[in-house]
Design a protein around this motif. Structure first.
Motif, PDB file in Angstrom:
ATOM      1  N   LEU A 127      53.851  -3.526 -10.050  1.00 32.91           N
ATOM      2  CA  LEU A 127      53.049  -2.484  -9.397  1.00 32.91           C
ATOM      3  C   LEU A 127      53.974  -1.465  -8.734  1.00 32.91           C
ATOM      4  N   PRO A 128      54.761  -0.735  -9.507  1.00 38.91           N
ATOM      5  CA  PRO A 128      55.754   0.168  -8.908  1.00 38.91           C
ATOM      6  C   PRO A 128      55.102   1.383  -8.266  1.00 38.91           C
TER       7      PRO A 128
ATOM      8  N   ALA B 200      55.719  -2.517  -4.504  1.00 43.36           N
ATOM      9  CA  ALA B 200      55.193  -1.397  -3.713  1.00 43.36           C
ATOM     10  C   ALA B 200      54.251  -1.861  -2.610  1.00 43.36           C
ATOM     11  N   GLY B 201      54.641  -2.960  -1.927  1.00 44.81           N
ATOM     12  CA  GLY B 201      53.793  -3.463  -0.849  1.00 44.81           C
ATOM     13  C   GLY B 201      52.451  -3.952  -1.343  1.00 44.81           C
ATOM     14  N   ILE B 202      52.418  -4.498  -2.565  1.00 44.86           N
ATOM     15  CA  ILE B 202      51.208  -4.923  -3.292  1.00 44.86           C
ATOM     16  C   ILE B 202      50.320  -3.705  -3.565  1.00 44.86           C
ATOM     17  N   ALA B 203      50.873  -2.790  -4.365  1.00 43.91           N
ATOM     18  CA  ALA B 203      50.155  -1.599  -4.859  1.00 43.91           C
ATOM     19  C   ALA B 203      49.798  -0.604  -3.757  1.00 43.91           C
ATOM     20  N   VAL B 204      50.517  -0.654  -2.643  1.00 39.66           N
ATOM     21  CA  VAL B 204      50.200   0.215  -1.505  1.00 39.66           C
ATOM     22  C   VAL B 204      51.022   1.504  -1.523  1.00 39.66           C
ATOM     23  N   ASN B 205      52.334   1.367  -1.691  1.00 39.34           N
ATOM     24  CA  ASN B 205      53.227   2.533  -1.577  1.00 39.34           C
ATOM     25  C   ASN B 205      53.199   3.351  -2.867  1.00 39.34           C
ATOM     26  N   VAL B 206      52.090   4.034  -3.109  1.00 40.99           N
ATOM     27  CA  VAL B 206      51.913   4.742  -4.376  1.00 40.99           C
ATOM     28  C   VAL B 206      52.919   5.866  -4.558  1.00 40.99           C
TER      29      VAL B 206
END
Length: 390
Positions: free
Chosen positions: A364-365, A37-43
């Motif tokens: 980190l999905p 997820a872009g390192i926990a970005v795209n929540v």
């Protein structure tokens, strides 16, 4: 010859043209299940329609005016953050690194404002990651990040992670602040036990030091609470937020109590882009979705399902995996093999994961990943492990 893009990353030979939810898609149409997820970005996943609508609507109105003027979208997001957290005030940045820089400045300014300008020492912990600016790498203190970039900003002392005696010896009435991640991300998905967070709060209360929490990676619903420290029943004085708050649009923030921020008067800090209308319009929509108790309950349900299946994966491949770490949908697989080998092998299974320190593979999905996608992710990880074992 040096590449046109500065080669500070060992980039994978993959490029994605578009995304749909938990899937990143190449120009050739190959679909990769994205557990990074872009390192926990795209929540909320790739191309989330609610966020696309918020951004598109704002883009048709006004993009940028600078902080010389009032920004209604910024004020709306600040209201939401204050409503749902300990904070009395918020400053918006473009990234977690910028948030770390302001947190450091705010600590130092707090004590200067209080008439004690020599009280500058900030205690941090081994394995921490607070960003890549000169102040942030000095705070973390690891040789990997600091080598070749001296002289470093003074005023930090890095303590061994989990060493309570070292902490007790280090904290005095001259300590300006303690800065800590409730769950270390880059450090290997290492949670700080609730009792330790409560102990840090007590130490700060006794000595007057400020408690600064870095929730850049573990915040915004990632652990099943809006912010990870809520599990311990404590509140910080200052908190850094970024990554998930923008759902993929660059956005960060520093949240603070009125007391902690008392020295930050007009002219003490600024940002040209920070809190721009585009970012804050998206951030406000993220907050409205992620702060909903029903949404967070679903994160916890999916997290329990994912963890249960990962525990089964560990049992099936004890030669590859040691155990499962983390909380909510901030999970890590402690490995007996180099995590980067798992990351590379996963590309063949069209699966995206993220390596971390301490021999840990980060998972980190998006927080709205489906049950079927969780099952598919574990099936692909099973094939990756079987291939490496073979």
């Amino acid at each position: 010859m040096i590449p046109h893009v500065l080669p500070t990353y060992n980039r994978a030979p993959l490029a994605f043209e578009r995304g749909e939810g938990a899937w990143a898609i190449t120009a050739e149409g190959t679909r990769y299940l994205d557990l990074g997820a872009g390192i926990a970005v795209n929540v909320l996943g790739h191309a989330n329609p609610d966020l696309v609508a918020a951004l598109t609507e704002q883009a048709g109105r006004i993009w940028h005016v600078s902080n010389l003027y009032q920004i209604p979208e910024q004020e709306r997001l600040a209201d939401l953050l204050v409503e749902h957290t300990f904070a009395d005030t918020v400053f918006f940045t473009n990234s977690g690194t910028e948030a770390a820089e302001l947190a450091i400045k705010m600590v130092r300014k707090h004590w200067d404002h209080a008439g004690d300008p020599d009280r500058i020492e900030i205690l941090t912990f081994g394995g921490a990651f607070h960003g890549r600016s000169t102040g942030a790498i000095a705070a973390a203190g690891s040789e990997k990040m600091t080598k070749g970039f001296g002289p470093l900003m003074p005023g930090f002392r890095t303590l061994p992670f989990g060493d309570h005696e070292a902490l007790k010896a280090a904290v005095t009435d001259r300590t300006a602040a303690i800065m800590v991640e409730p769950i270390q991300g880059e450090g290997g998905i290492r949670p700080l036990p609730d009792a330790c967070l409560q102990g840090l709060r007590d130490l700060c209360d006794r000595t007057g030091a400020l408690l600064v929490l870095d929730e850049v990676q573990c915040g915004m619903g990632r652990t099943g609470r809006l912010f990870a420290h809520e599990y311990a029943g404590i509140a910080p004085d200052i908190m850094m937020v970024a990554k998930g708050i923008g759902g993929g649009f660059p956005l960060g923030a520093v949240l603070a109590t009125e007391v902690a921020a008392a020295g930050m008067v007009a002219g003490t800090h600024g940002s040209t882009y920070g809190g721009n209308p585009l970012a804050c319009a998206v951030g406000a929509r993220v907050m409205q979705i992620v702060a909903d108790p029903a949404f967070l309950a679903e994160v916890n349900r999916k997290a329990a399902l994912f963890r249960q299946r990962l525990e089964g994966l560990v049992d099936a491949h004890p030669e590859i995996f040691e155990g499962v770490r983390g909380q909510g949908l901030m999970l890590g697989l402690k490995c007996h093999v180099a995590p980067v080998d798992l990351v590379r092998a996963a590309y063949d299974q069209h699966l995206l994961t993220v390596p971390a320190a301490d021999d840990t593979l980060r998972l980190l999905p998006p927080l709205n990943i489906t049950d079927d996608e969780i099952a598919e992710a574990v099936a692909r990880l099973d094939r990756v492990a079987a291939g490496l074992a073979g």
